[in-house]
Design a protein around this motif. Structure first.
Motif, PDB file in Angstrom:
ATOM      1  N   SER A  90       0.855  -1.188   0.000  1.00  0.00           N
ATOM      2  CA  SER A  90       0.000   0.000   0.000  1.00  0.00           C
ATOM      3  C   SER A  90       0.883   1.227   0.000  1.00  0.00           C
ATOM      4  CB  SER A  90      -0.864   0.018   1.253  1.00  0.00           C
ATOM      5  OG  SER A  90      -1.276  -1.285   1.540  1.00  0.00           O
TER       6      SER A  90
ATOM      7  N   ALA B 190       2.705   3.398   2.582  1.00  0.00           N
ATOM      8  CA  ALA B 190       1.844   4.174   3.478  1.00  0.00           C
ATOM      9  C   ALA B 190       2.406   4.200   4.894  1.00  0.00           C
ATOM     10  CB  ALA B 190       0.437   3.595   3.481  1.00  0.00           C
ATOM     11  N   ARG B 191       3.099   3.140   5.280  1.00  0.00           N
ATOM     12  CA  ARG B 191       3.592   3.061   6.655  1.00  0.00           C
ATOM     13  C   ARG B 191       4.881   3.850   6.890  1.00  0.00           C
ATOM     14  NH1 ARG B 191       5.560  -3.255   7.369  1.00  0.00           N
ATOM     15  NH2 ARG B 191       6.473  -3.552   5.317  1.00  0.00           N
TER      16      ARG B 191
ATOM     17  N   ASP C 102      11.176   4.622  20.675  1.00  0.00           N
ATOM     18  CA  ASP C 102      10.015   4.201  19.902  1.00  0.00           C
ATOM     19  C   ASP C 102       8.732   4.450  20.684  1.00  0.00           C
ATOM     20  OD1 ASP C 102      10.558   2.314  21.814  1.00  0.00           O
ATOM     21  OD2 ASP C 102      10.947   0.681  20.419  1.00  0.00           O
TER      22      ASP C 102
ATOM     23  N   SER D 187       7.807   7.848  21.462  1.00  0.00           N
ATOM     24  CA  SER D 187       7.505   9.276  21.273  1.00  0.00           C
ATOM     25  C   SER D 187       7.929  10.133  22.452  1.00  0.00           C
ATOM     26  CB  SER D 187       6.002   9.472  21.029  1.00  0.00           C
ATOM     27  OG  SER D 187       5.523   8.502  20.158  1.00  0.00           O
TER      28      SER D 187
ATOM     29  N   THR E 162       6.484  10.013  15.077  1.00  0.00           N
ATOM     30  CA  THR E 162       5.094   9.713  15.428  1.00  0.00           C
ATOM     31  C   THR E 162       4.143  10.447  14.487  1.00  0.00           C
ATOM     32  OG1 THR E 162       5.927   9.568  17.690  1.00  0.00           O
ATOM     33  CG2 THR E 162       3.568   9.406  17.435  1.00  0.00           C
TER      34      THR E 162
ATOM     35  N   GLN F  70       0.776  12.036   6.586  1.00  0.00           N
ATOM     36  CA  GLN F  70       0.092  13.068   7.372  1.00  0.00           C
ATOM     37  C   GLN F  70       0.705  14.450   7.130  1.00  0.00           C
ATOM     38  OE1 GLN F  70       0.554  10.746  11.173  1.00  0.00           O
ATOM     39  NE2 GLN F  70      -1.415  11.710  11.638  1.00  0.00           N
TER      40      GLN F  70
ATOM     41  N   MET G 259       5.877  -0.960  11.899  1.00  0.00           N
ATOM     42  CA  MET G 259       4.440  -1.026  11.604  1.00  0.00           C
ATOM     43  C   MET G 259       4.175  -2.041  10.515  1.00  0.00           C
ATOM     44  SD  MET G 259       2.883   2.802  11.643  1.00  0.00           S
ATOM     45  CE  MET G 259       4.341   3.762  11.337  1.00  0.00           C
ATOM     46  N   ARG G 260       3.050  -2.711  10.641  1.00  0.00           N
ATOM     47  CA  ARG G 260       2.635  -3.565   9.534  1.00  0.00           C
ATOM     48  C   ARG G 260       2.034  -2.677   8.452  1.00  0.00           C
ATOM     49  NH1 ARG G 260       2.860  -8.845  11.529  1.00  0.00           N
ATOM     50  NH2 ARG G 260       2.532  -8.911  13.783  1.00  0.00           N
ATOM     51  N   GLU G 261       1.866  -3.262   7.297  1.00  0.00           N
ATOM     52  CA  GLU G 261       1.326  -2.474   6.196  1.00  0.00           C
ATOM     53  C   GLU G 261      -0.140  -2.137   6.422  1.00  0.00           C
ATOM     54  OE1 GLU G 261       2.163  -4.658   2.622  1.00  0.00           O
ATOM     55  OE2 GLU G 261       4.012  -3.506   2.361  1.00  0.00           O
ATOM     56  N   PHE G 262      -0.543  -1.029   5.843  1.00  0.00           N
ATOM     57  CA  PHE G 262      -1.955  -0.627   5.899  1.00  0.00           C
ATOM     58  C   PHE G 262      -2.193   0.304   4.726  1.00  0.00           C
ATOM     59  CE2 PHE G 262       0.604   2.207   8.529  1.00  0.00           C
ATOM     60  CZ  PHE G 262       0.323   3.440   7.959  1.00  0.00           C
ATOM     61  N   SER G 263      -3.450   0.571   4.470  1.00  0.00           N
ATOM     62  CA  SER G 263      -3.788   1.583   3.466  1.00  0.00           C
ATOM     63  C   SER G 263      -4.164   2.865   4.187  1.00  0.00           C
ATOM     64  CB  SER G 263      -4.956   1.113   2.600  1.00  0.00           C
ATOM     65  OG  SER G 263      -4.552  -0.023   1.885  1.00  0.00           O
ATOM     66  N   TYR G 264      -3.851   3.956   3.555  1.00  0.00           N
ATOM     67  CA  TYR G 264      -4.046   5.258   4.200  1.00  0.00           C
ATOM     68  C   TYR G 264      -5.114   6.060   3.467  1.00  0.00           C
ATOM     69  CZ  TYR G 264      -2.850  10.067   5.584  1.00  0.00           C
ATOM     70  OH  TYR G 264      -2.882  11.363   6.033  1.00  0.00           O
TER      71      TYR G 264
ATOM     72  N   ARG H 268      -7.507   9.792   3.640  1.00  0.00           N
ATOM     73  CA  ARG H 268      -7.610  11.104   4.282  1.00  0.00           C
ATOM     74  C   ARG H 268      -8.885  11.805   3.795  1.00  0.00           C
ATOM     75  NH1 ARG H 268      -2.645  15.417   4.023  1.00  0.00           N
ATOM     76  NH2 ARG H 268      -2.751  16.197   6.167  1.00  0.00           N
TER      77      ARG H 268
ATOM     78  N   LEU I  55      -7.476   7.705  12.568  1.00  0.00           N
ATOM     79  CA  LEU I  55      -6.222   8.307  13.023  1.00  0.00           C
ATOM     80  C   LEU I  55      -6.490   9.772  13.333  1.00  0.00           C
ATOM     81  CD1 LEU I  55      -3.067   8.010  13.312  1.00  0.00           C
ATOM     82  CD2 LEU I  55      -2.914   8.772  10.942  1.00  0.00           C
ATOM     83  N   ALA I  56      -6.347  10.128  14.608  1.00  0.00           N
ATOM     84  CA  ALA I  56      -6.518  11.552  14.963  1.00  0.00           C
ATOM     85  C   ALA I  56      -5.116  12.148  15.060  1.00  0.00           C
ATOM     86  CB  ALA I  56      -7.300  11.659  16.259  1.00  0.00           C
TER      87      ALA I  56
ATOM     88  N   GLY J  62      -2.693  10.669  16.462  1.00  0.00           N
ATOM     89  CA  GLY J  62      -1.825   9.518  16.234  1.00  0.00           C
ATOM     90  C   GLY J  62      -0.832   9.241  17.345  1.00  0.00           C
TER      91      GLY J  62
ATOM     92  N   LEU K 126      -0.138   5.428  16.682  1.00  0.00           N
ATOM     93  CA  LEU K 126       1.083   5.156  15.916  1.00  0.00           C
ATOM     94  C   LEU K 126       2.160   4.461  16.764  1.00  0.00           C
ATOM     95  CD1 LEU K 126       1.333   8.313  13.589  1.00  0.00           C
ATOM     96  CD2 LEU K 126       0.528   6.018  12.997  1.00  0.00           C
ATOM     97  N   PRO K 127       2.404   4.895  18.001  1.00  0.00           N
ATOM     98  CA  PRO K 127       3.373   4.137  18.812  1.00  0.00           C
ATOM     99  C   PRO K 127       2.954   2.679  19.004  1.00  0.00           C
ATOM    100  CG  PRO K 127       2.999   6.287  19.787  1.00  0.00           C
ATOM    101  CD  PRO K 127       2.010   6.154  18.658  1.00  0.00           C
TER     102      PRO K 127
ATOM    103  N   LYS L 192       3.746   0.941  15.865  1.00  0.00           N
ATOM    104  CA  LYS L 192       5.197   0.743  15.719  1.00  0.00           C
ATOM    105  C   LYS L 192       5.651  -0.477  16.525  1.00  0.00           C
ATOM    106  CE  LYS L 192       7.554   4.603  16.274  1.00  0.00           C
ATOM    107  NZ  LYS L 192       7.781   6.008  16.700  1.00  0.00           N
TER     108      LYS L 192
ATOM    109  N   ARG M 197       3.869  -2.927  16.942  1.00  0.00           N
ATOM    110  CA  ARG M 197       3.088  -4.016  16.330  1.00  0.00           C
ATOM    111  C   ARG M 197       2.061  -4.597  17.306  1.00  0.00           C
ATOM    112  NH1 ARG M 197       5.964  -6.344  11.335  1.00  0.00           N
ATOM    113  NH2 ARG M 197       7.029  -4.490  10.664  1.00  0.00           N
TER     114      ARG M 197
ATOM    115  N   ASP N  29      -7.376   8.920   8.308  1.00  0.00           N
ATOM    116  CA  ASP N  29      -6.839  10.129   8.936  1.00  0.00           C
ATOM    117  C   ASP N  29      -7.925  11.199   8.985  1.00  0.00           C
ATOM    118  OD1 ASP N  29      -5.435  12.358   9.697  1.00  0.00           O
ATOM    119  OD2 ASP N  29      -3.915  12.227   8.119  1.00  0.00           O
TER     120      ASP N  29
ATOM    121  N   GLU O 160      11.424  -2.668   7.521  1.00  0.00           N
ATOM    122  CA  GLU O 160      10.090  -3.117   7.924  1.00  0.00           C
ATOM    123  C   GLU O 160       9.810  -4.505   7.371  1.00  0.00           C
ATOM    124  OE1 GLU O 160       7.793  -1.797  10.018  1.00  0.00           O
ATOM    125  OE2 GLU O 160       9.161  -0.164  10.511  1.00  0.00           O
TER     126      GLU O 160
ATOM    127  N   ARG P  55      11.323  -6.984   9.528  1.00  0.00           N
ATOM    128  CA  ARG P  55      10.555  -7.108  10.770  1.00  0.00           C
ATOM    129  C   ARG P  55       9.266  -7.898  10.532  1.00  0.00           C
ATOM    130  NH1 ARG P  55       9.719  -2.391  15.299  1.00  0.00           N
ATOM    131  NH2 ARG P  55       8.806  -3.816  16.797  1.00  0.00           N
ATOM    132  N   ASP P  56       8.643  -7.660   9.378  1.00  0.00           N
ATOM    133  CA  ASP P  56       7.453  -8.454   9.010  1.00  0.00           C
ATOM    134  C   ASP P  56       7.815  -9.935   9.011  1.00  0.00           C
ATOM    135  OD1 ASP P  56       5.950  -6.153   8.595  1.00  0.00           O
ATOM    136  OD2 ASP P  56       6.246  -6.140   6.410  1.00  0.00           O
TER     137      ASP P  56
END
Lengths: 157, 263, 794
Positions: A2, A21-22, A43, A45, A63, A68, B1-6, B8, B28-29, B31, B35-36, B39, B41, B50, C124, C127-128
């Protein structure tokens, strides 16, 4: 995979990249733009080694997703000096020996600049409180506080 | 982080629609909790929606005896709001004490409430001031919003749009911070409101709660000198930073400080 | 001072220019062509058998290059990580050195132990894939606390180490000490825990392994304080690669504090895997990962007894310590609670008889090794805490009991009963200066003022002495060190008169690029800006031992001076040749060689030029070139010492402790750059106060899970936790090195914890409290106050 397209202004230059995206903003800066002055020290923040300014506000780039920051203006430590002329906060850090290993320094300076922008004449207590999101393991903060005091003063000029 | 679609989206409706079409979406506000966790996982959503581009979620309004704060308003915006400082100064004090300056520049009131971390500050404000949580579907009174550890009355996909704080006669907030995270070991919002005294405690237990015994004691005299009943340790949290006994003691100390701060 | 940038000047740091502009080059900033990324699969258990590792799913994921395990390493005959210091038990038997495989074989022994290494195209992605590696564990019972691990029936960390006992060591004269106790008028007893700490350099560790098939050479970029030590240990003991085929580069390193001395598994794994997979591999530690992999510090439990005569004169000190080693012996772990600890138990006092017994214990926790101060903070803490309690019990002022026992300046050199010979120091003077600076006499008034604010105020002292400049090789060798402890330097003039200095010391915050250049500028009269200091690359510098134990100026700096002396000797010959005289007639001062007879002169730059353009050199007696190397092995340790005075305030309602003031008086011998030295003290104080009030590495006693495993639970000192410091120095030069320097890196971390805790206990002593364990968190203090109130009521 993604991925997402990200455009932003970094240190005055427009950049557009297709990134996963990540991708965190810090990784976008370090790995995609080669701006390795912004560091990663934790890690959770908290340490603030990754602090940059987004649209003038100091944030932890570890973070924030690069996505964004799409459309934003980002300033990193590399964007403070004008050519060979140090930013007053950078000069104050050197003058007051406010760094040792240098790893937390970029984040500290970005925070110092943000504080000076908010308060032109911060007291020692205000500086210490404002540094809540910046860890330094070398200096005991003593000289950092002095440097920010001086740097803020110099920025007023 | 694992994969995701974003994603907005630009409107609340689009956000809700995007959420409902995905298998494991998360909003996601700011974050600064999500997000931590991603990260580490500990959290791996398929899609991140978002909310930051939604204009309707922003802004602070004072009207009709209420402070209305858009869900996307950052802690820094609340802390520095001159209008809020006039209406409910305790709210500015509370917002100013969340995280650190960088966190306050990103973290939002809506995100914080939806997450309902038992050691976060905002739940004490919402419960202590008897606020109303406004969502894209309904209005939820503070007393029925918080459901314990990281649980709220929010339904799947429901979005907080604003929080309405009735302006109290006076209110004060006092926090005893955990030395590492600077989250609350105990945070107390004490308010004298039109509907009576409200004292909300965060950090001490598995979720924010009202200290009814202290409220009763303060009802007759809302003053720093009031004698407050001892708080029982049973049901309170214990960790390496503070045992239940210590937390119980601190609830009393912070309640006194909160009342003193209320002036 | 002829040179404004020479010895004694607060020269602003050369290295700052790159750091303040974001142009430093830390290991993770380096990106090599075609670089891939590694991630470690780590044990979630404190103790378990590994039944199987299945990497099938991981290997099928996009971008995944390899998943390597302990079996792969064993197949390549890769060795275990070695320990660099042999300690013998009191019965003469060598310490137990169980295997320390870089990747676990059949057992994991702490949460975070390396189990497999995943290499993939992205970080990443690696890590995955690591998440997809299936490891089947059979969890075992864990031995977590050192004292409990010694008890019969405790789970064994290593099957071949009975009772988890690494060694049972003793130091000092037991019979004489026992005799001293028999004659004592009073004995003060104290049991203390020296809390386990996580070093937390802000730069997490990182390593890049690279292998060049054409030259059959490996390059390892790593976050280390001592690249040659890593090259030696990794090449000789782990990978069995000749050192000539191995280059270790330690670029800018973001703090070390000891934790980056050691040879870590990850360094060996990325280097080995680089050749095995034909990939350049970068590994960068996450902070949470560093909590369970970087060697921890301290973790002692000690019972101490101090025997005194009726006047409070110390007769004997007896100390029993249990020290956790963690799951494996880290590089210098064994030396920390022994030769760096018990040898310092005399402190600044003339105690005639001292005996220490130390049991080192394996536990299912992260290995414990040197952390800023290493052994010396533990010694200082127990000694200064017991002295303070002794004063209270003897009804003597805390300064008076110290004065009655301090080694007088006239007694120098002073031989302690624990094998060290202090060369210099004026302890009483430091105490006087400290008390005056801190206005000790005015304390009662300040206490009263605090009481009016509802706060308890306390004042605490500590005096410390440390053995620094870790060396000499002969002594270290006799005590079990498996390495030499000299330092190397090379001073190379270029034809145009600029100088490159190659040092075996490594700077990771200490400012060597500035301080060492000041030394060279002074010694050779070369402009400061013409001097470049090079460190951190085994292909560029001579074999050096690196930076730790406050040794850089006292050993590395002196090595540079020795190399400068050789440069001067050679230059005199060249000048003599040019000026047509003999070398013994040549004087050298401020960069100028002068023929005493003719007054003809030649600058050192001219000498350098001539050295490289030797058109008419008599080649049978004069070599071209101006490039000299020196290896300096000192005669003795150096002994920085000082006196710290701390005042605290305690909020009565919450137990919260805040530092009201902190005064530090240090004798570091000759100071090269006062600004940098002050900075070193500040940093050490920050860490020492952190240990006293905030920092605590906490394991779950049963499961061995690390509870304080991130900054969410491990309280790092922040700016608002610390005061402005008042620091000053008194200079009593070291008598056995040419610079007169002693070293300053660890002092603050050694002296501060006792000063702070003595102040905390002083504030609470009216309640009958005579001890509080570190860290003195609000809860700890509140509980003590509650306990005292309850006791008073009963």
């Amino acid at each position: 995979m993604s991925s997402t397209s990200v455009s932003m202004t970094v240190n005055g230059k427009s950049v557009t990249k297709e990134v996963p995206a990540r991708t965190l903003l810090v990784s976008f800066l370090r790995d995609h733009l080669g701006l390795t002055g912004t560091h990663v020290g934790c890690d959770t923040s908290q340490c603030g080694a990754c602090n940059v300014h987004i649209d003038g506000k100091c944030v932890k780039s570890c973070t924030v997703l690069a996505a964004q920051a799409d459309g934003a203006s980002v300033t990193t430590i590399e964007g403070l000096a004008k050519g060979d002329q140090l930013h007053p906060m950078q000069a104050a850090f050197k003058e007051h020996h406010a760094l040792q290993c240098g790893f937390c320094t970029p984040g500290m300076i970005m925070t110092g600049v943000a504080l000076a922008n908010e308060k032109s004449n911060p007291s020692e207590t205000e500086i210490r409180e404002y540094l809540e999101g910046n860890f330094c393991r070398c200096t005991g903060y003593h000289n950092i506080v002095k440097a920010i005091e001086t740097g803020a003063k110099a920025m007023r000029r | 982080m694992r994969e995701f679609s974003y994603h907005r989206p630009k409107s609340v409706a689009d956000a809700a629609k995007a959420f409902s079409s995905k298998s494991e979406a998360r909003y996601l506000a700011g974050g600064h909790s999500l997000l931590p966790a991603m990260k580490q996982r500990l959290n791996a959503p398929s899609d991140l929606i978002d909310l930051s581009a939604i204009k309707d979620l922003k802004g602070i309004k004072i009207a009709g005896g209420e402070v209305v704060i858009g869900a996307g308003t950052t802690h820094a915006e609340v802390a520095h709001s001159t209008e809020i400082k006039k209406a409910i100064p305790a709210l500015c004090v509370l917002a100013e004490g969340i995280g650190d300056p960088q966190v306050r520049n990103r973290g939002t009131i809506g995100g914080s409430l939806a997450n309902n971390d038992p050691a976060s500050d905002y739940p004490a404000a919402v419960l202590g001031l008897g606020a109303t949580v406004v969502t894209n579907k309904r209005e939820i009174a503070a007393d029925s919003f918080f459901k314990g550890l990281f649980e709220t009355a929010l339904e799947d996909g429901e979005i907080i749009t604003a929080v309405r704080f009735p302006i109290p006669e006076k209110a004060g907030y006092a926090k005893f911070a955990q030395p590492a995270s600077r989250f609350c070991i105990v945070g107390v919002m004490a308010a004298k409101t039109k509907s009576g005294v409200r004292v909300a405690v965060t950090g001490a237990g598995p979720g924010v709660f009202r200290a009814t015994d202290i409220e009763k004691a303060l009802a007759s005299s809302f003053s720093a000198g009031a004698s407050l009943p001892a708080v029982k340790a049973s049901g309170l949290s214990s960790d390496i930073h503070a045992g239940a006994e210590y937390r119980a003691h601190l609830v009393g100390v912070m309640a006194k400080r909160a009342v003193a701060a209320a002036g | 001072m002829a040179n404004p940038n020479g010895i004694g000047a607060s020269v602003r740091r050369v290295e700052d220019n790159r750091f303040i502009t974001g142009r430093g080059t830390y290991t993770d900033d380096i990106n090599r062509p075609g670089q891939t990324y590694g991630w470690f699969v780590r044990s979630p258990h404190a103790a378990a058998k590994i039944k199987s590792i299945n990497a099938k799913k991981a290997l099928a994921m996009p971008g995944v290059i390899a998943v390597l395990t302990g079996a792969d390493m064993a197949a390549d005959n890769i060795g275990g990580l070695p320990c660099g210091w042999l300690v013998k038990s009191k019965d003469g038997s060598p310490m137990k050195e169980p295997g320390h495989p870089p990747l676990a074989n059949d057992r994991v022994r702490h949460v975070g132990d390396q189990v497999a290494f995943v290499i993939a195209a992205t970080r990443e992605g690696a890590r995955d894939a690591a998440d997809a590696v299936e490891v089947s564990y059979e969890p075992l019972k864990a031995a977590v606390d050192a004292a409990a691990a010694l008890k019969p029936g405790a789970p064994l960390v290593h099957d071949d180490v009975p009772g988890n006992l690494c060694y049972d060591w003793e130091w000092g004269d037991k019979a004489k000490t026992d005799e001293a106790f028999k004659n004592a008028a009073h004995v003060t007893k104290l049991k203390v825990i020296n809390n386990r700490l996580v070093p937390n350099a802000i730069e997490p560790r990182a390593a890049i392994g690279e292998y060049d098939r054409a030259s059959d050479r490996y390059t390892l970029y790593t976050t280390t304080q001592n690249p040659h030590v890593i090259r030696l240990l990794m090449g000789a003991f782990v990978l069995h690669v000749p050192e000539s085929k191995l280059r270790v580069v330690a670029p800018d390193v973001g703090g070390g504090f000891g934790s980056k001395i050691f040879h870590y598994a990850e360094e060996a794994v990325v280097t080995w895997a680089a050749k095995k997979t034909g990939q350049t591999i970068k590994w960068t530690c996450d902070r949470s990962e560093s909590f369970v992999t970087d060697a921890h510090g301290r973790d002692h439990t000690t019972e101490a007894e101090l025997a005194m005569d009726k006047n409070g004169k110390f007769l004997g000190l007896r100390v029993h310590t249990i020290a956790s080693m963690g799951a494996y012996l880290s590089t210098f772990a064994s030396s920390v609670p022994t030769y760096l600890y018990a040898t310092l138990l005399a402190g600044q006092y003339s105690t005639p008889a001292i005996y220490a017994n130390v049991k080192a214990v394996f536990t299912n926790t992260v290995p414990v090794d040197a952390y800023r101060g290493a052994g010396r903070p533990e010694a200082c803490y127990i000694l200064e805490r017991i002295v303070e309690n002794a004063a209270r019990e003897m009804k003597l002022d805390k300064t008076e009991i110290r004065r009655r026992n301090l080694v007088p300046a006239a007694a120098m050199p002073y031989m302690t009963p624990v094998a060290l010979q202090y060369d210099s120091g004026n302890f009483a003077h430091n105490l006087d200066v400290g008390l005056k600076a801190a206005d000790y006499a005015g304390f009662a008034k300040r206490k009263e003022a605090s009481a009016k604010q509802g706060k308890l105020r306390g004042i605490g002292l500590s005096t410390y002495i440390e053995a620094c400049g870790i060396a000499p090789s002969a002594v270290a060798g006799a005590l079990g060190a498996r390495a030499g402890l000299y330092e190397a330097a090379e001073v190379r003039f270029h034809p145009t008169g600029t100088v490159t200095v190659f040092t075996g010391s490594h700077s990771h915050g200490q400012g060597h690029e500035t301080t060492f250049a000041q030394v060279v500028a002074t010694k050779l009269g070369v402009p400061f800006e013409n001097i470049e200091i090079v460190h951190g690359d085994t292909d560029r510098i001579p074999f050096g031992m690196g930076t730790y134990g406050s040794r850089s100026i006292a050993v590395g700096g002196v090595a540079i001076v020795e190399a400068c002396e050789k440069i001067i000797t050679k230059s005199k010959k060249i000048a003599a040749h040019v000026l047509q005289t003999t070398a013994d007639k040549i004087d050298f001062e401020d960069g100028v060689f002068k023929d005493k007879a003719s007054n003809k002169t030649m600058t050192i730059a001219e000498v350098a030029f001539t050295a490289y353009v030797p058109h008419n050199f008599p080649h049978d007696t004069l070599e071209p070139g101006l490039d000299e190397q020196a290896f300096y092995d000192p005669k003795n340790f150096t002994y920085p010492n000082g006196c710290y005075v701390c005042e605290v305030e305690i909020a009565q309602d919450t137990g919260e402790v805040s530092i009201a003031s902190f005064y530090a008086v240090d004798d570091f011998g000759k100071v090269i750059n006062p600004m940098i030295v002050e900075g070193q003290v500040h940093g050490g104080l920050g860490q020492g106060i952190g240990q006293a009030l905030l920092e605590h590495c906490v394991y779950d006693h049963q499961s061995g899970q690390l509870i304080s495993g991130s900054y969410m639970d491990y309280a790092m000192p922040r700016a608002d936790n610390l005061p402005s410091f008042n620091v000053s120095t008194t200079e009593v030069p070291c008598t056995h090195n040419v610079l007169g320097v002693k070293g300053c890196g660890e002092a603050g971390a050694i002296g501060a914890p006792a000063a702070v805790m003595n102040a905390v206990v002083d504030a609470l002593s009216n309640l009958g409290i005579n001890h509080i364990e570190m860290p003195a968190t609000s809860q700890n203090v509140w509980q003590a106050m509650q306990g005292a109130t309850k006791k008073a009521a009963d």
